[in-house]
Design a protein around this motif. Sequence first.
Motif, PDB file in Angstrom:
ATOM      1  N   ASP A 152       5.247 157.316 -12.570  1.00 57.60           N
ATOM      2  CA  ASP A 152       4.977 158.154 -11.402  1.00 57.60           C
ATOM      3  C   ASP A 152       4.350 159.468 -11.866  1.00 57.60           C
ATOM      4  OD1 ASP A 152       7.060 159.745 -12.370  1.00 57.60           O
ATOM      5  OD2 ASP A 152       8.543 158.882 -11.011  1.00 57.60           O
ATOM      6  N   LEU A 153       4.054 160.349 -10.925  1.00 51.07           N
ATOM      7  CA  LEU A 153       3.353 161.593 -11.270  1.00 51.07           C
ATOM      8  C   LEU A 153       4.240 162.588 -12.009  1.00 51.07           C
ATOM      9  CD1 LEU A 153       1.182 162.141  -8.066  1.00 51.07           C
ATOM     10  CD2 LEU A 153       0.565 161.050 -10.223  1.00 51.07           C
ATOM     11  N   ALA A 154       5.538 162.291 -12.060  1.00 54.13           N
ATOM     12  CA  ALA A 154       6.437 163.139 -12.849  1.00 54.13           C
ATOM     13  C   ALA A 154       6.529 162.632 -14.286  1.00 54.13           C
ATOM     14  CB  ALA A 154       7.824 163.168 -12.207  1.00 54.13           C
ATOM     15  N   GLY A 155       5.858 161.504 -14.548  1.00 54.75           N
ATOM     16  CA  GLY A 155       5.859 160.958 -15.899  1.00 54.75           C
ATOM     17  C   GLY A 155       6.989 159.993 -16.172  1.00 54.75           C
ATOM     18  N   ASN A 156       7.708 159.566 -15.131  1.00 49.77           N
ATOM     19  CA  ASN A 156       8.805 158.622 -15.314  1.00 49.77           C
ATOM     20  C   ASN A 156       8.270 157.193 -15.222  1.00 49.77           C
ATOM     21  OD1 ASN A 156      10.863 160.673 -15.409  1.00 49.77           O
ATOM     22  ND2 ASN A 156      10.613 160.879 -13.193  1.00 49.77           N
ATOM     23  N   ILE A 157       8.736 156.333 -16.115  1.00 53.46           N
ATOM     24  CA  ILE A 157       8.245 154.963 -16.195  1.00 53.46           C
ATOM     25  C   ILE A 157       8.723 154.146 -14.993  1.00 53.46           C
ATOM     26  CG2 ILE A 157       8.357 152.815 -17.514  1.00 53.46           C
ATOM     27  CD1 ILE A 157       8.540 154.523 -20.055  1.00 53.46           C
ATOM     28  N   THR A 158       7.779 153.460 -14.334  1.00 50.88           N
ATOM     29  CA  THR A 158       8.112 152.599 -13.194  1.00 50.88           C
ATOM     30  C   THR A 158       7.836 151.127 -13.484  1.00 50.88           C
ATOM     31  OG1 THR A 158       5.901 152.945 -12.243  1.00 50.88           O
ATOM     32  CG2 THR A 158       7.647 154.452 -11.532  1.00 50.88           C
ATOM     33  N   TYR A 159       7.031 150.844 -14.519  1.00 51.11           N
ATOM     34  CA  TYR A 159       6.710 149.450 -14.852  1.00 51.11           C
ATOM     35  C   TYR A 159       6.258 149.359 -16.300  1.00 51.11           C
ATOM     36  CZ  TYR A 159       4.097 145.091 -15.276  1.00 51.11           C
ATOM     37  OH  TYR A 159       3.643 143.870 -15.716  1.00 51.11           O
ATOM     38  N   VAL A 160       6.685 148.317 -16.987  1.00 53.23           N
ATOM     39  CA  VAL A 160       6.162 147.995 -18.319  1.00 53.23           C
ATOM     40  C   VAL A 160       5.966 146.482 -18.383  1.00 53.23           C
ATOM     41  CG1 VAL A 160       7.206 149.952 -19.550  1.00 53.23           C
ATOM     42  CG2 VAL A 160       8.496 147.818 -19.308  1.00 53.23           C
ATOM     43  N   ASN A 161       4.935 146.031 -19.079  1.00 54.15           N
ATOM     44  CA  ASN A 161       4.756 144.588 -19.243  1.00 54.15           C
ATOM     45  C   ASN A 161       5.470 144.112 -20.506  1.00 54.15           C
ATOM     46  OD1 ASN A 161       3.056 145.500 -21.253  1.00 54.15           O
ATOM     47  ND2 ASN A 161       1.272 144.318 -20.594  1.00 54.15           N
ATOM     48  N   ASP A 162       5.452 142.816 -20.745  1.00 53.32           N
ATOM     49  CA  ASP A 162       6.185 142.245 -21.881  1.00 53.32           C
ATOM     50  C   ASP A 162       5.630 142.733 -23.216  1.00 53.32           C
ATOM     51  OD1 ASP A 162       7.837 140.889 -20.163  1.00 53.32           O
ATOM     52  OD2 ASP A 162       6.759 138.988 -20.314  1.00 53.32           O
ATOM     53  N   ALA A 163       4.318 142.943 -23.273  1.00 52.77           N
ATOM     54  CA  ALA A 163       3.714 143.419 -24.518  1.00 52.77           C
ATOM     55  C   ALA A 163       4.220 144.815 -24.868  1.00 52.77           C
ATOM     56  CB  ALA A 163       2.182 143.424 -24.387  1.00 52.77           C
ATOM     57  N   SER A 196       0.033 166.601 -18.933  1.00 52.96           N
ATOM     58  CA  SER A 196      -0.626 167.652 -18.155  1.00 52.96           C
ATOM     59  C   SER A 196      -2.124 167.409 -18.065  1.00 52.96           C
ATOM     60  CB  SER A 196      -0.365 169.026 -18.794  1.00 52.96           C
ATOM     61  OG  SER A 196       1.009 169.353 -18.763  1.00 52.96           O
ATOM     62  N   SER A 197      -2.703 166.927 -19.171  1.00 48.52           N
ATOM     63  CA  SER A 197      -4.140 166.650 -19.191  1.00 48.52           C
ATOM     64  C   SER A 197      -4.493 165.507 -18.239  1.00 48.52           C
ATOM     65  CB  SER A 197      -4.582 166.294 -20.610  1.00 48.52           C
ATOM     66  OG  SER A 197      -5.956 166.001 -20.644  1.00 48.52           O
ATOM     67  N   ILE A 198      -3.640 164.494 -18.190  1.00 52.42           N
ATOM     68  CA  ILE A 198      -3.865 163.360 -17.279  1.00 52.42           C
ATOM     69  C   ILE A 198      -3.830 163.833 -15.830  1.00 52.42           C
ATOM     70  CG2 ILE A 198      -2.930 161.171 -16.442  1.00 52.42           C
ATOM     71  CD1 ILE A 198      -1.808 160.749 -19.301  1.00 52.42           C
ATOM     72  N   LEU A 199      -2.813 164.652 -15.510  1.00 52.83           N
ATOM     73  CA  LEU A 199      -2.663 165.144 -14.145  1.00 52.83           C
ATOM     74  C   LEU A 199      -3.798 166.080 -13.753  1.00 52.83           C
ATOM     75  CD1 LEU A 199       1.190 165.819 -14.112  1.00 52.83           C
ATOM     76  CD2 LEU A 199      -0.021 163.917 -13.044  1.00 52.83           C
ATOM     77  N   GLU A 200      -4.304 166.811 -14.726  1.00 50.89           N
ATOM     78  CA  GLU A 200      -5.372 167.784 -14.435  1.00 50.89           C
ATOM     79  C   GLU A 200      -6.754 167.140 -14.405  1.00 50.89           C
ATOM     80  OE1 GLU A 200      -7.226 171.921 -16.338  1.00 50.89           O
ATOM     81  OE2 GLU A 200      -5.257 171.200 -16.980  1.00 50.89           O
ATOM     82  N   ASN A 201      -7.012 166.229 -15.364  1.00 52.74           N
ATOM     83  CA  ASN A 201      -8.351 165.653 -15.508  1.00 52.74           C
ATOM     84  C   ASN A 201      -8.470 164.203 -15.037  1.00 52.74           C
ATOM     85  OD1 ASN A 201      -9.242 168.078 -16.869  1.00 52.74           O
ATOM     86  ND2 ASN A 201      -8.145 167.344 -18.683  1.00 52.74           N
TER      87      ASN A 201
END
Length: 221
Positions: A152-163, A196-201
């Motif tokens: 999510d936008l707070a950086g908390n993991i919501t999904y991961v795949n098996d890899a 922060s860079s992801i959220l900004e750019n």
Amino acid sequence: MIITNDHNKIAEELKLKDFAIASSIYAIGIADLDAKITYVNKAAIELWGAKSESELIGKNAIDIAVSDAEAREVLSAILENGKWEGEIKGHRKDGVPVTTILSANLVYNDKNVPVCIMASLLDISDRKKMEQELRIKDFAISSSINAMVIGDLAGNITYVNDAFLYLWGDDSHDDLIGKPAVSFARDQTLAETVLSSILENGKWSGEIEGVRKDGKILTIQ
């Protein structure tokens, strides 16, 4: 013959109801108890892909369904229970398949005797197609050999795949879901900067070190 105000009022109310049905965005049809169509509104004509109601009036609604057996089961349920609602597949005049949500019920006269069937249909073909495409994409992501994670936008993991599980040396999605992604980085200050860079750019690409469940250091792109 003198027409009373009550008669005028009833006639006006009936006319309004007729206009409401005719102009509804839902495809509405009326059929006799054998499923022979006696009325369709404009939306039903468009759903069928016809030019006029004459192409539908007199047709048996069962013939429009993809599955004759399924349509007959629905008709039996309506006649037995007085109503039926659910998803059913049909086909347009040109043969193109269409998936609809059908709500149908018996219409009773003033003596409580069923006289016809009224049905309302909502075309959900596009939604079904989108759901199918999403399922394919979901399968592609889940089965990818590349480690993928969504947060999510707070950086908390919501999904991961098996890899991703394999990369992190874990065997349970529950161990990762809900945790801050930065907590898996060796340098959390750098990880915060990346977030922060992801959220900004809108994006970030580069190398970063992470720490596996067993403490092993990973360098990842």
